[in-house]
Each structure stands twice: as C-alpha cells, then as structure tokens.
Design a protein around this motif. Structure first.
Motif, PDB file in Angstrom:
ATOM      1  N   SER A 140       0.822  -1.224   0.000  1.00 12.35           N
ATOM      2  CA  SER A 140       0.000   0.000   0.000  1.00 12.35           C
ATOM      3  C   SER A 140       0.857   1.276   0.000  1.00 12.35           C
ATOM      4  O   SER A 140       1.772   1.437   0.805  1.00 12.35           O
ATOM      5  N   HIS A 141       0.517   2.189  -0.907  1.00 11.76           N
ATOM      6  CA  HIS A 141       1.219   3.475  -0.951  1.00 11.76           C
ATOM      7  C   HIS A 141       0.878   4.326   0.268  1.00 11.76           C
ATOM      8  O   HIS A 141       1.689   5.127   0.722  1.00 11.76           O
ATOM      9  N   ASN A 142      -0.331   4.158   0.779  1.00 12.86           N
ATOM     10  CA  ASN A 142      -0.701   4.919   1.983  1.00 12.86           C
ATOM     11  C   ASN A 142      -0.002   4.384   3.223  1.00 12.86           C
ATOM     12  O   ASN A 142       0.316   5.152   4.139  1.00 12.86           O
ATOM     13  N   ALA A 143       0.277   3.085   3.231  1.00 13.87           N
ATOM     14  CA  ALA A 143       1.086   2.545   4.333  1.00 13.87           C
ATOM     15  C   ALA A 143       2.512   3.108   4.246  1.00 13.87           C
ATOM     16  O   ALA A 143       3.135   3.414   5.273  1.00 13.87           O
ATOM     17  N   ARG A 144       3.017   3.274   3.010  1.00  7.94           N
ATOM     18  CA  ARG A 144       4.358   3.886   2.842  1.00  7.94           C
ATOM     19  C   ARG A 144       4.334   5.340   3.305  1.00  7.94           C
ATOM     20  O   ARG A 144       5.256   5.821   3.964  1.00  7.94           O
ATOM     21  N   LEU A 145       3.263   6.045   2.934  1.00  4.28           N
ATOM     22  CA  LEU A 145       3.141   7.444   3.356  1.00  4.28           C
ATOM     23  C   LEU A 145       3.045   7.527   4.887  1.00  4.28           C
ATOM     24  O   LEU A 145       3.638   8.418   5.505  1.00  4.28           O
ATOM     25  N   ALA A 146       2.328   6.579   5.478  1.00  4.23           N
ATOM     26  CA  ALA A 146       2.201   6.558   6.948  1.00  4.23           C
ATOM     27  C   ALA A 146       3.565   6.319   7.604  1.00  4.23           C
ATOM     28  O   ALA A 146       3.901   6.952   8.614  1.00  4.23           O
ATOM     29  N   ALA A 147       4.358   5.423   7.008  1.00  4.38           N
ATOM     30  CA  ALA A 147       5.691   5.138   7.565  1.00  4.38           C
ATOM     31  C   ALA A 147       6.582   6.380   7.467  1.00  4.38           C
ATOM     32  O   ALA A 147       7.327   6.706   8.407  1.00  4.38           O
ATOM     33  N   LEU A 148       6.495   7.079   6.340  1.00  3.82           N
ATOM     34  CA  LEU A 148       7.295   8.290   6.149  1.00  3.82           C
ATOM     35  C   LEU A 148       6.829   9.393   7.109  1.00  3.82           C
ATOM     36  O   LEU A 148       7.651  10.109   7.706  1.00  3.82           O
ATOM     37  N   ALA A 149       5.512   9.510   7.281  1.00  5.14           N
ATOM     38  CA  ALA A 149       4.971  10.502   8.225  1.00  5.14           C
ATOM     39  C   ALA A 149       5.446  10.190   9.641  1.00  5.14           C
ATOM     40  O   ALA A 149       5.803  11.105  10.400  1.00  5.14           O
ATOM     41  N   ALA A 150       5.480   8.903   9.988  1.00  9.07           N
ATOM     42  CA  ALA A 150       5.935   8.512  11.332  1.00  9.07           C
ATOM     43  C   ALA A 150       7.380   8.976  11.545  1.00  9.07           C
ATOM     44  O   ALA A 150       7.735   9.475  12.620  1.00  9.07           O
ATOM     45  N   LYS A 151       8.214   8.838  10.497  1.00  7.67           N
ATOM     46  CA  LYS A 151       9.617   9.302  10.593  1.00  7.67           C
ATOM     47  C   LYS A 151       9.665  10.808  10.811  1.00  7.67           C
ATOM     48  O   LYS A 151      10.407  11.310  11.656  1.00  7.67           O
TER      49      LYS A 151
END
Ligand code: FMN
Length: 202
Positions: A26-37
């Motif tokens: 999921s691209h939104n899961a990737r975006l969530a991981a980046l946001a978490a960083k």
C-alpha cells in the motif's frame, strides 16, 4: 490546554498514525511510515498501527444492540484517547475515503462509556490527514471527505496542513522517500504543525 501563571506548558506529544489501506505494498502505508519518521524528527512519540490488527465487521447497529461494540473498536478508542495527535492517510476510492476508514471511524464513534459525551475520542486531540492516490488528483476528494467526516461528523479539530500524493505508484524512491519536493515539504510542514499543536493538548 495546561497552563501555569499564564504560560502554556508544552510536552512531548504522543501521535497515532493510521494508514487507511490493508493492501500489500500500500502506498498509503508507505506514506504513513514516512509521516511517522517526520513526526519522530519533530520530536513526537509515535505509534504506527495497521488496522489489520483491529478487524471489525461492517457497522450494523443491531450488532451494537446485541453485544455492544466489538473489542477492536474499544481498543482503537482507547488508543485515540492515549494520544494527543492523530495522522490518518487514506487512499481515494470512488472520490471518497476507503470503506475501511469510514467503517473504523463509525465503530469508534459508537464506543461510549455511561455518561460520556458523544465523540469523546475525537475531541481533546488534534488530527492531520493525508492521501496517496493513483490519479493526478492526489486523493484530494478523499481528503475532503475525511475532513468532513472528522470535523462535521465527529467534532474533531483537523489542521489545514494536509498531504496529497498524486500518481502514488511513481511517487516514492527506493528509500521510500517522496520524490516530489513540494509533497515532501508538505509532509514536513504537516508533521511540525501537528506536533506543535498536539504538544499543547492536555
Ligand atoms: C474501488 C477503488 C476505487 C478507486 N477510486 C479512485 C479514485 O476515485 N481516485 C483515485 O485517484 N484512485 C482511485 N483508486 C485507485 C487507488 O487510489 C489506488 O489503488 C491506491 O494505490 C490505493 O491505495 P493503497 O496503495 O494505499 O492501497 C481506486 C481504487 C479502488 C480499488
């Protein structure tokens, strides 16, 4: 907002990050991981969850009447209450949010202790939203729908800074960073603002 002698006390805020897709890759899961960083860099204490760990049936008021809200809905509400900030990133499905996000929010909104005001989990904290979508529109219709659900539906405070990632299949590099500088800058701005506001929530 905690205050002492006219001064606002700022604390390290706890931020909950929720991706609105369960899809593998999921691209939104990737975006969530980046946001978490980015949120961690902005000095928040970050919890990133997958809704896969909180399975819920399609909302049906008869289920509530028969047995009360399911345990995952109760746990999610408690998770919200334990955080001062929340970032939700949802794909755009048919010009709106995913059924996963809508169903999850509907369930959480029905978990209510006796005497508790409505939508307690959505108040007293601050929300930010994002979307990574396949089209060039960047999921803005999903963002509009999510803002409406949270603000008008649940009485939540949603910051104006939001993250929109168009053509999500080409938007991330090999390190899972956003290639587009303006999208990356918007993510940083959102993260800083969310942490800043969450840090003064009681
Ligand atoms: C039922 C459905 C409806 C969709 N509708 C839209 C849409 O309205 N706009 C859009 O940009 N993409 C739409 N898409 C494509 C999604 O944005 C794309 O699949 C995205 O990668 C899903 O997010 P994910 O990678 O986090 O799972 C749709 C996909 C599905 C499955």
């Amino acid at each position: 907002m905690p205050a002492f002698a006219g001064m606002t006390i700022m604390t390290t805020p706890k931020i909950l990050v929720i991706p609105g897709s369960l899809r593998t890759g999921s691209h939104n899961a990737r975006l969530a991981a980046l946001a978490a960083k980015e949120l961690a860099l902005a000095e928040a204490e970050v919890t990133r969850i997958s809704l896969e760990d909180y399975p819920l049936p399609l909302f049906d008021a008869d289920l509530v009447a028969a047995a009360g809200p399911p345990q995952p809905a109760v746990q999610l509400k408690q998770m919200l209450l334990a955080h001062q900030g929340v970032f939700i990133t949802s794909p755009e499905y048919s010009a709106s949010v995913t059924p996963l996000i809508k169903n999850t929010i509907d369930w959480i909104s029905r978990v209510r202790d006796p005497g508790e005001p409505t939508y307690a989990a959505f108040k007293g904290r601050v929300f930010a939203i994002g979307s990574a979508a396949a089209s060039s529109g960047g999921g803005v219709r999903s963002l509009m729908a999510l803002r409406q659900i949270l603000e008008l539906g649940c009485g939540a405070l949603v910051i104006p800074e939001q993250v929109s990632v168009p053509r999500a299949d080409q938007a991330f590099d090999d390190m899972d960073n956003l290639k587009d500088e303006s999208a990356a800058a918007a993510l940083k701005t959102m993260a800083r603002r969310l942490v800043e506001l969450a840090s003064v929530m009681s």
